[in-house]
Design an enzyme around this catalytic site. Structure first.
Site, PDB file in Angstrom:
ATOM      1  N   GLY A 161      10.988  -6.810   6.537  1.00 49.97           N
ATOM      2  CA  GLY A 161      10.947  -7.935   5.592  1.00 49.97           C
ATOM      3  C   GLY A 161       9.632  -7.931   4.839  1.00 49.97           C
ATOM      4  O   GLY A 161       8.719  -7.165   5.137  1.00 49.97           O
TER       5      GLY A 161
ATOM      6  N   ARG B 149      17.006  -2.788  -0.708  1.00 50.75           N
ATOM      7  CA  ARG B 149      16.686  -1.498  -0.119  1.00 50.75           C
ATOM      8  C   ARG B 149      17.837  -1.077   0.791  1.00 50.75           C
ATOM      9  O   ARG B 149      18.663  -1.913   1.169  1.00 50.75           O
ATOM     10  CB  ARG B 149      15.428  -1.630   0.762  1.00 50.75           C
ATOM     11  CG  ARG B 149      14.251  -2.230   0.048  1.00 50.75           C
ATOM     12  CD  ARG B 149      13.474  -3.175   0.952  1.00 50.75           C
ATOM     13  NE  ARG B 149      12.471  -3.919   0.165  1.00 50.75           N
ATOM     14  CZ  ARG B 149      11.248  -3.476  -0.092  1.00 50.75           C
ATOM     15  NH1 ARG B 149      10.848  -2.334   0.413  1.00 50.75           N
ATOM     16  NH2 ARG B 149      10.418  -4.176  -0.840  1.00 50.75           N
TER      17      ARG B 149
ATOM     18  N   LYS C 271       2.406  -8.836  -4.487  1.00 50.04           N
ATOM     19  CA  LYS C 271       2.207  -8.023  -3.284  1.00 50.04           C
ATOM     20  C   LYS C 271       0.748  -8.188  -2.853  1.00 50.04           C
ATOM     21  O   LYS C 271      -0.158  -7.935  -3.654  1.00 50.04           O
ATOM     22  CB  LYS C 271       2.519  -6.566  -3.623  1.00 50.04           C
ATOM     23  CG  LYS C 271       2.615  -5.643  -2.430  1.00 50.04           C
ATOM     24  CD  LYS C 271       3.204  -4.303  -2.872  1.00 50.04           C
ATOM     25  CE  LYS C 271       3.123  -3.265  -1.786  1.00 50.04           C
ATOM     26  NZ  LYS C 271       3.614  -1.953  -2.260  1.00 50.04           N
TER      27      LYS C 271
ATOM     28  N   ASP D 276      13.472   1.526   4.391  1.00 50.16           N
ATOM     29  CA  ASP D 276      13.057   0.261   3.762  1.00 50.16           C
ATOM     30  C   ASP D 276      12.305   0.510   2.459  1.00 50.16           C
ATOM     31  O   ASP D 276      12.047  -0.432   1.712  1.00 50.16           O
ATOM     32  CB  ASP D 276      12.190  -0.572   4.720  1.00 50.16           C
ATOM     33  CG  ASP D 276      11.007   0.203   5.274  1.00 50.16           C
ATOM     34  OD1 ASP D 276      11.241   1.242   5.925  1.00 50.16           O
ATOM     35  OD2 ASP D 276       9.858  -0.218   5.051  1.00 50.16           O
ATOM     36  N   ASN D 277      11.965   1.772   2.174  1.00 51.45           N
ATOM     37  CA  ASN D 277      11.283   2.097   0.925  1.00 51.45           C
ATOM     38  C   ASN D 277      12.207   2.868  -0.010  1.00 51.45           C
ATOM     39  O   ASN D 277      11.746   3.608  -0.874  1.00 51.45           O
ATOM     40  CB  ASN D 277      10.020   2.912   1.210  1.00 51.45           C
ATOM     41  CG  ASN D 277       8.988   2.111   1.988  1.00 51.45           C
ATOM     42  OD1 ASN D 277       8.973   0.874   1.926  1.00 51.45           O
ATOM     43  ND2 ASN D 277       8.138   2.788   2.724  1.00 51.45           N
TER      44      ASN D 277
ATOM     45  N   ARG E 262       4.431  -6.815  -9.199  1.00 52.29           N
ATOM     46  CA  ARG E 262       5.340  -5.699  -9.385  1.00 52.29           C
ATOM     47  C   ARG E 262       6.633  -6.212 -10.020  1.00 52.29           C
ATOM     48  O   ARG E 262       7.097  -7.305  -9.710  1.00 52.29           O
ATOM     49  CB  ARG E 262       5.611  -5.120  -8.009  1.00 52.29           C
ATOM     50  CG  ARG E 262       6.684  -4.107  -7.931  1.00 52.29           C
ATOM     51  CD  ARG E 262       6.516  -3.282  -6.682  1.00 52.29           C
ATOM     52  NE  ARG E 262       7.069  -3.939  -5.502  1.00 52.29           N
ATOM     53  CZ  ARG E 262       7.075  -3.365  -4.290  1.00 52.29           C
ATOM     54  NH1 ARG E 262       6.545  -2.181  -4.123  1.00 52.29           N
ATOM     55  NH2 ARG E 262       7.593  -3.986  -3.282  1.00 52.29           N
TER      56      ARG E 262
ATOM     57  N   GLY F   5       6.380  -8.643   4.379  1.00 56.19           N
ATOM     58  CA  GLY F   5       5.294  -9.130   5.227  1.00 56.19           C
ATOM     59  C   GLY F   5       4.056  -9.503   4.426  1.00 56.19           C
ATOM     60  O   GLY F   5       3.174 -10.193   4.906  1.00 56.19           O
ATOM     61  N   ARG F   6       3.992  -8.969   3.219  1.00 57.72           N
ATOM     62  CA  ARG F   6       2.827  -9.300   2.369  1.00 57.72           C
ATOM     63  C   ARG F   6       3.249  -9.363   0.912  1.00 57.72           C
ATOM     64  O   ARG F   6       2.460  -9.150   0.010  1.00 57.72           O
ATOM     65  CB  ARG F   6       1.744  -8.260   2.552  1.00 57.72           C
ATOM     66  CG  ARG F   6       2.278  -6.888   2.287  1.00 57.72           C
ATOM     67  CD  ARG F   6       1.249  -5.872   2.193  1.00 57.72           C
ATOM     68  NE  ARG F   6       1.918  -4.587   2.330  1.00 57.72           N
ATOM     69  CZ  ARG F   6       1.399  -3.459   1.963  1.00 57.72           C
ATOM     70  NH1 ARG F   6       0.214  -3.434   1.459  1.00 57.72           N
ATOM     71  NH2 ARG F   6       2.069  -2.346   2.122  1.00 57.72           N
TER      72      ARG F   6
ATOM     73  N   GLY G 125      -0.952  -9.999   5.621  1.00 52.27           N
ATOM     74  CA  GLY G 125      -0.287 -10.374   4.364  1.00 52.27           C
ATOM     75  C   GLY G 125      -1.071  -9.997   3.120  1.00 52.27           C
ATOM     76  O   GLY G 125      -0.702 -10.356   2.014  1.00 52.27           O
TER      77      GLY G 125
HETATM   78  P1  AMP Z   1       5.180  -0.331   3.925  1.00 53.66           P
HETATM   79  O1  AMP Z   1       4.795   0.794   4.835  1.00 53.66           O
HETATM   80  O2  AMP Z   1       4.112  -0.720   2.968  1.00 53.66           O
HETATM   81  O3  AMP Z   1       6.478  -0.089   3.253  1.00 53.66           O
HETATM   82  O4  AMP Z   1       5.372  -1.608   4.884  1.00 53.66           O
HETATM   83  C1  AMP Z   1       6.225  -1.615   5.972  1.00 53.66           C
HETATM   84  C2  AMP Z   1       6.363  -3.021   6.505  1.00 53.66           C
HETATM   85  O5  AMP Z   1       5.112  -3.529   6.978  1.00 53.66           O
HETATM   86  C3  AMP Z   1       6.861  -4.037   5.489  1.00 53.66           C
HETATM   87  O6  AMP Z   1       7.697  -4.939   6.170  1.00 53.66           O
HETATM   88  C4  AMP Z   1       5.606  -4.691   5.031  1.00 53.66           C
HETATM   89  O7  AMP Z   1       5.834  -5.987   4.531  1.00 53.66           O
HETATM   90  C5  AMP Z   1       4.788  -4.742   6.300  1.00 53.66           C
HETATM   91  N1  AMP Z   1       3.343  -4.787   6.024  1.00 53.66           N
HETATM   92  C6  AMP Z   1       2.569  -3.778   5.562  1.00 53.66           C
HETATM   93  N2  AMP Z   1       1.293  -4.193   5.433  1.00 53.66           N
HETATM   94  C7  AMP Z   1       1.235  -5.475   5.807  1.00 53.66           C
HETATM   95  C8  AMP Z   1       0.192  -6.455   5.895  1.00 53.66           C
HETATM   96  N3  AMP Z   1      -1.074  -6.177   5.552  1.00 53.66           N
HETATM   97  N4  AMP Z   1       0.530  -7.680   6.330  1.00 53.66           N
HETATM   98  C9  AMP Z   1       1.789  -7.970   6.688  1.00 53.66           C
HETATM   99  N5  AMP Z   1       2.805  -7.102   6.635  1.00 53.66           N
HETATM  100  C10 AMP Z   1       2.550  -5.866   6.210  1.00 53.66           C
HETATM  101 MG    MG Z   2       7.737  -0.856   2.101  1.00 51.64          MG
END
Ligand code: AMP
Ligand code: MG
Length: 470
Positions: free
Chosen positions: A86, A179, A109, A244-245, A172, A88-89, A122
């Site tokens: 989900g 996804r 973001k 998820d990406n 963004r 997260g940030r 976040g």
């Molecule tokens: P990503 O690798 O950037 O695609 O992130 C994978 C997951 O980790 C996603 O659910 C993001 O929202 C979460 N996430 C990455 N960085 C953070 C952060 N600094 N705080 C909270 N959630 C994060």
């Molecule tokens: Mg991601």
């Protein structure tokens, strides 16, 4: 006048289980670093002062009509299923219809914690925010489907990533943030009604001509096949092709540890966390197929008779490698000046790539040089290149204008990793000039405008790794 956007929100109207309403967490001292005025214009966004923009695109103030929320999704990360990820940030402010009538998400973001943050803060720091800004806009200029960058705001707060780093928020813009993982979360939980609802929503939003869940699968497979071939053709390595990406729209999304290759090598990896090379350059086509198999598995759950759908879904996924090969051949044939590729051209292109690999030739410059007068200068084994060139010259002898075909397929300038690093270091020190210089050259990637930016890195300049930087 503050900032106004013609919001028309559809995701917020979906059932509660799809998201959690959440507001951005204000930052201490927002300062606008970059704003994409031409993009804002196509989105119907009107704006006043720089301060207003900084307030809105940091999340300190909500524009009228926004309905902020964090989206739920799951995903396979490096092959392992994570049942709940989900935003997260990230926070979706809402959607607008652009000048072409297409629905676009506007998302912050780095805007603070959400119910999906798990252990995270976040936040984002300036480095990945500017990397995504530059690389996503470069991809757009290259003609490759991608999310866009609307704004980057420095937060005036530190973010801790082993050390204190300047915080920032990226805005963004995306065709949507659906996804593969958005489908997975409902399928794995057995929430079939939500899965049906999501499928209908995705069809309506992205592929209105698609017939049911399997029609959607077919359309996403086609879009992703084209996308990965496009990445390959410019030497792009996404770096973290987790499900998820992987966007349902077929846009490139989530520019974490991505990079463009300098010297050609099929096993090239930049991401420091990709120790097994799962997402190496040449593995990308296979990984996309793997991701589509996960989408297929998720979509099947909603069929009244899943058994009967399995055969068709399998056929769709199994057809993907051939789709990717066709798209790859079309792209790479253009790179050597061939407009109507034949199957034998694959061997000719592979022979060139193999020369590049043994010589450590620069991928971008070697292709670009083919239409110039010193292509051999890109190779160390001149005799081997001369042999290849003879076969190639014969092949393109009947092409009406191979130079124009090549110059439209071989960019002169790409966002090289050492330039991105230098740009980030300068921005951290308060100097945005390298950012603007890169943005100017990358806006016209098929033209020779800034010779020094075309140059491959020297041995001392090479930046071999990227960090997720979350
Ligand atoms: P990503 O690798 O950037 O695609 O992130 C994978 C997951 O980790 C996603 O659910 C993001 O929202 C979460 N996430 C990455 N960085 C953070 C952060 N600094 N705080 C909270 N959630 C994060
Ligand atoms: Mg991601």
């Amino acid at each position: 006048m503050t900032v106004s956007a013609p919001f028309d929100n559809s995701y917020a109207a979906l059932p509660d289980g799809f998201f959690t309403r959440t507001t951005p967490t204000p930052v201490a001292d927002p300062k606008l670093l970059a704003f994409n005025a031409p993009l804002a214009k196509t989105l119907g966004i009107t704006h006043g002062s720089t301060e207003d923009l900084a307030f809105i695109f940091s999340g300190n103030e909500l524009p009228a009509g926004a309905d902020p929320l964090a989206q739920l999704y799951a995903g396979h990360q490096f092959g392992n299923y994570n049942p709940q990820l989900g935003d997260g940030r990230a926070i979706l402010l809402g959607e607008v219809l652009d000048a072409k009538g297409q629905r676009r998400d506007i998302q912050l973001k780095g805007s603070g914690r959400t119910p999906y943050s798990r252990g995270g803060d976040g936040r984002a720091w300036l480095g990945p925010v500017l990397r995504e800004y530059v690389v996503s806009e470069a991809m757009h200029a290259l003609g490759i489907p991608t999310t866009r960058a609307l704004a980057a705001v420095q937060s005036g707060e530190d973010v801790f990533r082993e050390t204190a780093l300047p915080g920032a928020v990226l805005t963004r813009v995306a065709a949507s943030h659906l996804r593969v993982g958005t489908f997975q979360v409902f399928a794995h939980r057995g929430e079939v009604e939500n899965l049906r609802r999501l499928t209908d929503y995705a069809i309506q939003r992205h592929y209105p001509q698609a017939d049911g869940p399997l029609g959607l699968l077919r359309a996403v497979c086609a879009a992703q096949a084209d996308l990965v071939a496009a990445w390959m053709s410019v030497g792009f390595i996404h770096g973290v092709m987790n499900t998820d990406n992987c966007a349902i729209s077929g846009e490139t999304i989530d520019y974490g540890p991505c990079a463009f290759m300098d010297a050609f090598h099929p096993n090239r990896v930049f991401s420091s966390i990709d120790r097994q090379g799962r997402y190496a350059y040449a593995n990308q086509p296979q990984i996309v197929v793997w991701n589509m198999a996960q989408l297929a598995t998720s979509l099947l759950q909603q069929l009244d008779d899943p058994e009967s759908g399995v055969a068709e879904a399998t056929e769709i996924v199994h057809a993907m490698p051939a789709l990717i090969e066709q798209a790859w051949l079309r792209r790479f044939a253009a790179k050597i000046g061939v407009t109507t590729p034949k199957a034998e051209d694959t061997a000719l292109i592979d022979a060139l790539l193999s020369l590049m690999q043994t010589d450590g030739a620069d991928f971008t410059n070697a292709f670009r040089a083919l239409s110039g007068d010193d292509a051999a200068g890109q190779f160390t084994d001149r005799a081997a290149f001369a042999n290849w060139r003879d076969a190639w010259q014969q092949r393109i002898a009947a092409e009406p204008d191979p130079k124009s075909v090549m110059d439209a397929a071989n960019p002169a300038v790409i966002p090289r990793n050492h330039r991105i690093e230098a740009m980030i270091n300068a921005a951290v020190a308060g100097d945005m000039d390298p950012f603007h210089r890169l943005m100017t050259a990358l806006a016209r990637p098929y033209r020779e405008t800034d010779a020094d930016l075309h140059r491959a890195p020297t041995t001392q300049e090479i930046v071999p790794a990227t960090f997720c930087g979350t």
